[in-house]
Motif scaffolding. Structure first.
Motif, PDB file in Angstrom:
ATOM      1  N   SER A  73       0.812  -1.226   0.000  1.00 52.69           N
ATOM      2  CA  SER A  73       0.000   0.000   0.000  1.00 52.69           C
ATOM      3  C   SER A  73       0.840   1.267   0.000  1.00 52.69           C
ATOM      4  CB  SER A  73      -0.932   0.003   1.214  1.00 52.69           C
ATOM      5  OG  SER A  73      -0.186  -0.026   2.418  1.00 52.69           O
ATOM      6  N   HIS A  74       2.154   1.135   0.180  1.00 54.47           N
ATOM      7  CA  HIS A  74       3.024   2.306   0.198  1.00 54.47           C
ATOM      8  C   HIS A  74       3.098   2.920  -1.201  1.00 54.47           C
ATOM      9  CE1 HIS A  74       6.678   4.756   0.630  1.00 54.47           C
ATOM     10  NE2 HIS A  74       6.468   4.702   1.932  1.00 54.47           N
ATOM     11  N   THR A  75       3.190   4.241  -1.255  1.00 53.62           N
ATOM     12  CA  THR A  75       3.188   4.950  -2.537  1.00 53.62           C
ATOM     13  C   THR A  75       4.289   4.461  -3.462  1.00 53.62           C
ATOM     14  OG1 THR A  75       2.310   6.936  -1.458  1.00 53.62           O
ATOM     15  CG2 THR A  75       3.328   7.215  -3.622  1.00 53.62           C
ATOM     16  N   TYR A  76       5.472   4.247  -2.920  1.00 51.76           N
ATOM     17  CA  TYR A  76       6.593   3.819  -3.763  1.00 51.76           C
ATOM     18  C   TYR A  76       6.369   2.415  -4.325  1.00 51.76           C
ATOM     19  CZ  TYR A  76       9.277   7.801  -1.969  1.00 51.76           C
ATOM     20  OH  TYR A  76       9.711   9.063  -1.655  1.00 51.76           O
ATOM     21  N   ILE A  77       5.809   1.539  -3.503  1.00 54.83           N
ATOM     22  CA  ILE A  77       5.550   0.180  -3.992  1.00 54.83           C
ATOM     23  C   ILE A  77       4.405   0.198  -4.995  1.00 54.83           C
ATOM     24  CG2 ILE A  77       4.924  -2.170  -3.321  1.00 54.83           C
ATOM     25  CD1 ILE A  77       7.706  -1.321  -2.473  1.00 54.83           C
ATOM     26  N   ASN A  79       3.951   2.485  -7.083  1.00 52.35           N
ATOM     27  CA  ASN A  79       4.588   2.884  -8.336  1.00 52.35           C
ATOM     28  C   ASN A  79       5.037   1.664  -9.129  1.00 52.35           C
ATOM     29  OD1 ASN A  79       4.294   5.582  -7.645  1.00 52.35           O
ATOM     30  ND2 ASN A  79       6.366   5.766  -6.798  1.00 52.35           N
ATOM     31  N   PHE A  80       5.624   0.715  -8.427  1.00 55.45           N
ATOM     32  CA  PHE A  80       6.093  -0.504  -9.085  1.00 55.45           C
ATOM     33  C   PHE A  80       4.933  -1.397  -9.519  1.00 55.45           C
ATOM     34  CE2 PHE A  80       6.990  -5.053  -8.169  1.00 55.45           C
ATOM     35  CZ  PHE A  80       7.640  -5.343  -9.358  1.00 55.45           C
ATOM     36  N   LEU A  81       3.988  -1.630  -8.595  1.00 55.56           N
ATOM     37  CA  LEU A  81       2.895  -2.555  -8.902  1.00 55.56           C
ATOM     38  C   LEU A  81       2.020  -2.030 -10.030  1.00 55.56           C
ATOM     39  CD1 LEU A  81       1.837  -3.624  -5.279  1.00 55.56           C
ATOM     40  CD2 LEU A  81       3.265  -4.876  -6.908  1.00 55.56           C
ATOM     41  N   ASP A  82       1.820  -0.717 -10.089  1.00 56.68           N
ATOM     42  CA  ASP A  82       0.988  -0.142 -11.147  1.00 56.68           C
ATOM     43  C   ASP A  82       1.660  -0.211 -12.513  1.00 56.68           C
ATOM     44  OD1 ASP A  82      -0.900   0.425  -9.257  1.00 56.68           O
ATOM     45  OD2 ASP A  82      -0.357   2.548  -9.045  1.00 56.68           O
ATOM     46  N   ASN A  83       2.986  -0.361 -12.522  1.00 57.30           N
ATOM     47  CA  ASN A  83       3.714  -0.340 -13.791  1.00 57.30           C
ATOM     48  C   ASN A  83       4.503  -1.615 -14.051  1.00 57.30           C
ATOM     49  OD1 ASN A  83       3.442   2.668 -14.733  1.00 57.30           O
ATOM     50  ND2 ASN A  83       3.990   2.808 -12.571  1.00 57.30           N
TER      51      ASN A  83
END
Length: 839
Positions: A73-77, A79-83
């Motif tokens: 749920s972290h913003t940085y993670i 970033n990875f999961l969405d892309n």
């Protein structure tokens, strides 16, 4: 209440009932009457639930899930999961290095074995086949600039047959591929196969079974090893499989824990039937938990394997208190049925409060945004909720039928009434502990605690977050997996510790001039960060292509302003690297290859990226951390560290509230909490001394230790305060508390510690670390409670229960015989034994 003698404080003293006909079955509160007046129906219900949940528990699966072990749920993670569909090569993957110990990678025999391994991996379930990359797959490409323009193709020549001509062509293609140091070792003696993994099997939709995958790799890949060929396998999938494999050894420790617990309980009680009831009910609590996990759709994983051990220990703790109460009542001549009801009546509220405190303490872990820890919190809370029924209700009901050994029961009572305390070891120890209620000893104990607290605070300053060692800290340094990691690090220029930044632009705009320039600047900054070996980026590859188009002139290997040249070069980069460059030209990874994944290294890299992104992010280009194994771990460290203090604050706040509800005295709350705080700080100091960082594996330990440790204070202080409010002095009240529950507290602390200390020999290092820390916390919580509660009580609780007419309260005490029958002459030295039952 029938059979009870109340004093002016409302504390009840239970008389001996030898004949069941003399007992009023309508006595007690409504819950007690419902339980004990319907025992057979209740046992039938428990049997049905146990059989059903036992059947469910046999179907539980042991597995691990990559995304559940990261803070998704972290913003940085995000970033990875969405892309992640755009950067398949940076997700969950396995790296297999095939080494030729007697030659180089151009040996035809070596290449034949490599092709066989490649084909086996391609057909292995769970592999993302289109993105498999090795010397034998078309994903590994070469390119060059000639007088006729750009040329390129797969590194492996068409129709390769091992002939000198084809081998020469392979050498040439490889030299133009940029794979040396990445997919091929710098000494040309081994090559890498990159194996991206899916999250679920496409045919069934079930999560990847890492144990099955690991065994496949061992049976079909590692078996290819000969005197000439060596196989090295690294990556999350293999690590998870090795951890799950190691669980079979850890599970065997559970049987050892049960054996140790059974032996210690029997040595304490000398009663076989009550020992069997206690240990069996503790195991039943574990069976209930695993069955409920199956119903909730949860799995056992390397982290949650802690829960069955912990639940068994907690169940043993509360069960021992119930058994001890029944032993003492039966020893005084009370009928076993009445003794069971007396014990339920006295200890249900204290036990319920302790278990609720455990539940709240474990639920605090839910604030940590890592699914595997949230699962652990849910599992532990569900399991402890089950203990309310299996320990507080089932054990007294069963013992109301089985009873206890009369000999053991008489011994339990007689040991409390030895006139000369020096005759027994326990007596001498109790006499020493009783001295702590006096000023000189109390001051010494508190002063020693202050010194330990100061030392702990000084040491914990160096407490670090994350991994402090190279390789996989979950396993031993000499494990096969960590030896493979060391080989890959030593022989390949680019390690598997990748910290990736996702450079995101609008679709088809990744080749925009300013975006490429900014990306190049970030790469330059990262190259100068300590711990970064090399940086690979879209802009760097584009510059190489542009330089090749300019006859290799290094001054022209730059980012051109001409859109046509940049567009052509960008297309070449994307076509040559389809596994890491997406065709839509909107997400391009910038990858920093790190020397290790230690916490300080990750922190330096992440701070550099964050500072750069803060000044360079805009609408047409964004620099988004973090992908790659090291990038994900750096974010995990952030979440763990942020949760560390929040967890402590909420945990102790919950314990304070529940203790206050129980004791109704802020002074008593302070007495209960101080030993827990001291233990937590000393545990952190030990982590520093042993080189253990705060991470996903160790973060729950302190919460679990506090949740279990508060039980000691609840049982000891509940009895002590009840006796003081009944008119006893502090020394008398604490002595009564020791007599009634002190030995059980010591027994439980020793048993719980003995049950987890065996983890120190586990092949899984983080479980060994957890075992060492839990052993310390279980023992020190017990020792701290026995030593600090009387010492702190001298300063804070000494006047509890004192009244001007104190003698009036004590008038009847000498009239209470050792059998506990009110109003009869004392047959031995007057004691507070009856008070010790008042909770």
């Amino acid at each position: 209440m029938a059979g009870a003698l109340p004093d002016s404080q409302g504390v009840e003293h239970f008389r001996v009932v030898r004949d069941l006909a003399d007992f009023d079955v309508r006595s007690g509160n409504w819950l007690e009457r419902v339980i004990f007046n319907n025992r057979l129906k209740l046992l039938a219900l428990f049997a049905f639930i146990s059989v059903f949940l036992g059947w469910q528990s046999m179907q539980i699966e042991v597995n691990a899930n990559f995304e559940r072990m990261i803070p998704s749920s972290h913003t940085y993670i995000r970033n990875f999961l969405d892309n992640k569909e755009h950067v398949r090569g940076l997700g969950n993957q396995i790296r297999i290095a095939v080494e030729n110990t007697q030659g180089d990678i151009f040996d035809p025999e070596y290449l034949k074995v490599l092709a066989e391994i490649n084909d086996i991996l391609y057909l292995t379930p769970g592999v993302d086949r289109p993105w498999l990359k090795s010397l034998w797959t078309p994903l590994l490409r070469w390119s060059e600039v000639t007088e006729e323009g750009m040329r390129g193709g797969p590194v492996m020549p068409d129709g390769f047959d091992g002939s000198p001509a084809k081998t020469k062509e392979l050498r040439r293609n490889l030299s133009h591929s940029g794979a040396i140091g990445n997919l091929v070792s710098t000494n040309m003696r081994s090559s890498m196969i990159l194996v991206p993994l899916l999250d679920r099997y496409p045919d069934t939709g079930k999560p990847i079974n890492y144990l099955s995958l690991s065994r496949t790799l061992e049976e079909k890949i590692r078996s290819k090893e000969t005197d000439k060929i060596r196989i090295h396998i690294v990556g999350f999938g293999k690590l998870a499989g090795d951890l799950i494999e190691g669980l079979t050894v850890v599970i065997s420790y559970f049987a050892l824990s049960v054996l140790i617990a059974g032996v210690l309980v029997f040595l304490y009680t000398r009663c076989l039937r009550s020992t069997l009831v206690l240990v069996s009910s503790a195991i039943l609590g574990v069976v209930w938990l695993i069955g409920l996990m199956k119903l909730l759709g949860l799995e056992l994983d390397p982290y949650s394997i802690l829960v069955p051990f912990l639940l068994f220990a907690i169940g043993l703790s509360h069960g021992a208190q119930k058994m001890n109460g029944i032993l003492q009542d039966v020893g005084r001549g009370t009928h076993k049925y009445v003794a069971a009801r007396y014990t339920f009546r006295r200890l249900f509220l204290a036990g319920l409060t302790a278990l609720l405190t455990n539940i709240v303490g474990f639920l605090v872990l839910i604030i940590i945004e890592i699914p595997v820890i949230r699962d652990l919190a849910l599992m532990t809370s569900v399991g402890v909720t089950g203990l309310i029924f299996t320990k507080l209700v089932l054990i007294p009901v069963i013992l109301s039928y089985t009873g206890v050994s009369p000999v053991a029961a008489r011994r339990a009572v007689q040991e409390q009434h030895v006139e000369d305390a020096s005759r027994t070891v326990v007596g001498r120890l109790w006499a020493m502990l009783e001295q702590l209620t006096r000023r000189r000893a109390a001051l010494a104990a508190v002063s020693l605690s202050v010194l330990l607290l100061a030392a702990g605070l000084v040491m914990r300053v160096d407490l670090q977050v994350g991994d402090l060692d190279a390789g996989a800290p979950e396993l031993r340094p000499d494990s096969r997996y960590n030896l493979d990691v060391a080989y890959v690090t030593d022989n390949f220029g680019l390690t598997s510790d990748q910290f990736a930044v996702l450079v995101k632009t609008p679709p088809a705009k990744c080749d925009a001039y300013q975006a490429l320039v900014d990306s190049d600047r970030l790469a330059w900054e990262l190259e100068h960060v300590e711990g970064v070996m090399a940086v690979s980026s879209f802009s760097e590859r584009l510059r190489r292509i542009v330089g090749g188009m300019s006859e290799g002139y290094y001054k022209l290997a730059t980012i051109p302003r001409d859109d046509r040249i940049r567009g052509y070069a960008a297309n070449r980069v994307i076509s040559d690297n389809p596994d890491s460059m997406n065709p839509s030209c909107e997400v391009m990874p910038l990858v920093a290859y790190l020397t290790d994944h230690k916490a300080e290294t990750l922190e330096r890299v992440l701070k550099t990226v964050e500072a750069f992104a803060a000044t360079h992010n805009r609408d047409d280009v964004q620099f988004l951390p973090a992908a790659g194994a090291a990038g994900i771990e750096s974010v995990t460290n952030i979440v763990v560290w942020e949760s560390f203090y929040r967890m402590h604050l909420l945990l102790y706040a919950a314990v304070v509230v529940l203790c206050f509800v129980t004791f109704r005295s802020w002074r008593a709350v302070v007495v209960a909490i101080v030993p827990l705080l001291l233990t937590s700080i000393l545990c952190e100091a030990i982590m520093v001394a042993l080189g253990i960082g705060v991470k996903v594996a160790t973060l729950p330990v302190i919460a679990l230790g506090v949740g279990v440790g508060v039980d000691y204070a609840l049982y000891l202080l509940s009895i002590q305060l009840a006796l003081q409010r009944g008119g006893a002095s502090l020394a008398e009240a604490y002595k009564g508390s020791l007599d009634f529950t002190g030995k059980v507290v010591a027994l439980v602390g020793a048993t719980m510690a003995a049950g987890v200390v065996s983890w120190a020999w586990s092949p899984i290092k983080f479980q060994a670390d957890m075992g060492i820390l839990l052993t310390f916390m279980f023992l020190w919580n017990m020792i701290g409670a026995l030593l600090l509660i009387p010492a702190l009580s001298h300063f804070l609780l000494r006047d509890i229960g004192r009244r001007p007419k104190d003698l009036e309260v004590r008038e009847w005490l000498p009239q209470v015989s050792i059998e506990g029958t009110a109003g009869e002459p004392a047959t031995e030295k007057p004691s507070l034994e009856v008070h010790s039952h008042a909770v």
